[in-house]
Design an enzyme around this catalytic site. Structure first.
Site, PDB file in Angstrom:
ATOM      1  N   GLY A 160       0.800  -1.214   0.000  1.00  0.00           N
ATOM      2  CA  GLY A 160       0.000   0.000   0.000  1.00  0.00           C
ATOM      3  C   GLY A 160       0.832   1.263   0.000  1.00  0.00           C
ATOM      4  O   GLY A 160       1.894   1.324  -0.620  1.00  0.00           O
ATOM      5  N   LEU A 161       0.330   2.270   0.721  1.00  0.00           N
ATOM      6  CA  LEU A 161       1.005   3.576   0.718  1.00  0.00           C
ATOM      7  C   LEU A 161       2.139   3.628   1.726  1.00  0.00           C
ATOM      8  O   LEU A 161       2.108   4.380   2.703  1.00  0.00           O
ATOM      9  CB  LEU A 161      -0.008   4.686   0.997  1.00  0.00           C
ATOM     10  CG  LEU A 161      -0.913   5.097  -0.158  1.00  0.00           C
ATOM     11  CD1 LEU A 161      -1.827   6.233   0.254  1.00  0.00           C
ATOM     12  CD2 LEU A 161      -0.080   5.510  -1.370  1.00  0.00           C
ATOM     13  N   HIS A 162       3.188   2.848   1.473  1.00  0.00           N
ATOM     14  CA  HIS A 162       4.395   2.969   2.288  1.00  0.00           C
ATOM     15  C   HIS A 162       5.251   4.094   1.707  1.00  0.00           C
ATOM     16  O   HIS A 162       4.804   4.860   0.848  1.00  0.00           O
ATOM     17  CB  HIS A 162       5.131   1.631   2.380  1.00  0.00           C
ATOM     18  CG  HIS A 162       5.663   1.113   1.080  1.00  0.00           C
ATOM     19  ND1 HIS A 162       6.936   1.358   0.655  1.00  0.00           N
ATOM     20  CD2 HIS A 162       5.078   0.355   0.112  1.00  0.00           C
ATOM     21  CE1 HIS A 162       7.138   0.772  -0.520  1.00  0.00           C
ATOM     22  NE2 HIS A 162       6.024   0.165  -0.874  1.00  0.00           N
ATOM     23  N   ALA A 163       6.479   4.209   2.157  1.00  0.00           N
ATOM     24  CA  ALA A 163       7.281   5.398   1.853  1.00  0.00           C
ATOM     25  C   ALA A 163       7.475   5.662   0.365  1.00  0.00           C
ATOM     26  O   ALA A 163       7.302   6.793  -0.100  1.00  0.00           O
ATOM     27  CB  ALA A 163       8.645   5.280   2.543  1.00  0.00           C
ATOM     28  N   GLU A 234       5.464  -1.969  -8.334  1.00  0.00           N
ATOM     29  CA  GLU A 234       5.847  -3.012  -7.383  1.00  0.00           C
ATOM     30  C   GLU A 234       5.182  -4.364  -7.648  1.00  0.00           C
ATOM     31  O   GLU A 234       5.412  -5.319  -6.910  1.00  0.00           O
ATOM     32  CB  GLU A 234       5.495  -2.558  -5.961  1.00  0.00           C
ATOM     33  CG  GLU A 234       6.257  -1.315  -5.520  1.00  0.00           C
ATOM     34  CD  GLU A 234       5.896  -0.866  -4.125  1.00  0.00           C
ATOM     35  OE1 GLU A 234       6.626  -0.022  -3.586  1.00  0.00           O
ATOM     36  OE2 GLU A 234       4.883  -1.354  -3.576  1.00  0.00           O
TER      37      GLU A 234
END
Length: 238
Positions: A160-163, A234
């Protein structure tokens, strides 16, 4: 684009922090100059900081990030020695988190004041995450309705919205003439801020709403949609 200077007692620490930050923008970010490890050991040196200020010089200004106390003293002395003609701001931001935040926001074209503010708020995602587990106290951002173009998307990449995905969104929309927000789980984040995006804690399968206003609103929606649907690069090739 602003320049950034990293002042650290350790050359290894500075190099690792810069590598981490630059990984978020893949070489398209600001100039980051390092002054670290005085005389090949540990410490800081005002002359080296002054040289770093010259390498990072930009008419848009320079943000200086420092680690320990004497790094501040060396940076202050360097300003006296160099007398730069462009704005220079010494930041109280945490070195690693602040550098990542600053590089991402600067890559999006933000001005010195905005980048400095982002860097100095760099501990927000960590504080928010700890607050959710009852380990710290941090208010959750309020959900605010934003009129204009919008789209609902589902995060398909594994984390998901990681770094890194947050940095991709922030960099992409930061250069557009639009105010863009991402909402998830009753929270709202400024899409130009990778830090705020990470506070959403939006994992794989989370539905997000992307809203935009301004001249480039439609382009912003399309850009974020493309990133999300592609899994931020990804996804494993089938």
């Amino acid at each position: 684009m602003i320049g950034i200077v990293v002042v650290s007692h350790s050359a290894a620490l500075a190099a690792a922090a810069v590598a981490l930050a630059e990984e978020m923008v893949h070489g398209s970010g600001p100039v980051v100059a390092v002054a670290a490890g005085a005389a090949g050991g540990f410490g800081t040196d005002a002359t080296e900081v002054s040289a770093a200020l010259a390498r990072a010089a930009s008419p848009d200004g320079v943000l200086v990030l420092m680690d320990l106390g004497s790094a501040v003293l060396s940076s202050e002395l360097a300003l006296e020695l160099s007398s730069p003609t462009h704005p220079v701001r010494l930041s109280s931001a945490p070195l690693v988190e602040g550098l990542v935040a600053a590089v991402v926001r600067a890559a999006g074209g933000a001005d010195l004041e905005t980048v400095a503010r982002e860097a100095e708020a760099a501990l927000l995602p960590k504080a928010t995450a700890l607050a959710e587990h009852g380990l710290s106290a941090a208010p959750a951002p309020a959900l605010v309705a934003v009129p204009g173009a919008s789209v609902r998307l589902t995060l398909v990449n594994p984390q998901g919205l990681h770094a890194r995905p947050a940095a991709q969104i922030a960099t992409a929309v930061g250069a557009l003439a639009a105010e863009v927000a991402v909402e998830a789980g009753g929270r709202r984040a400024d899409a130009a801020s990778s830090l705020e995006l990470m506070t959403l804690a939006a994992g794989q399968g989370t539905e997000i709403t992307v809203s935009a206003t301004g001249a480039d609103a439609e382009q912003a929606i399309a850009t974020v949609s493309e990133l999300v649907l592609a899994g931020f690069g990804e996804l494993e090739a089938s």
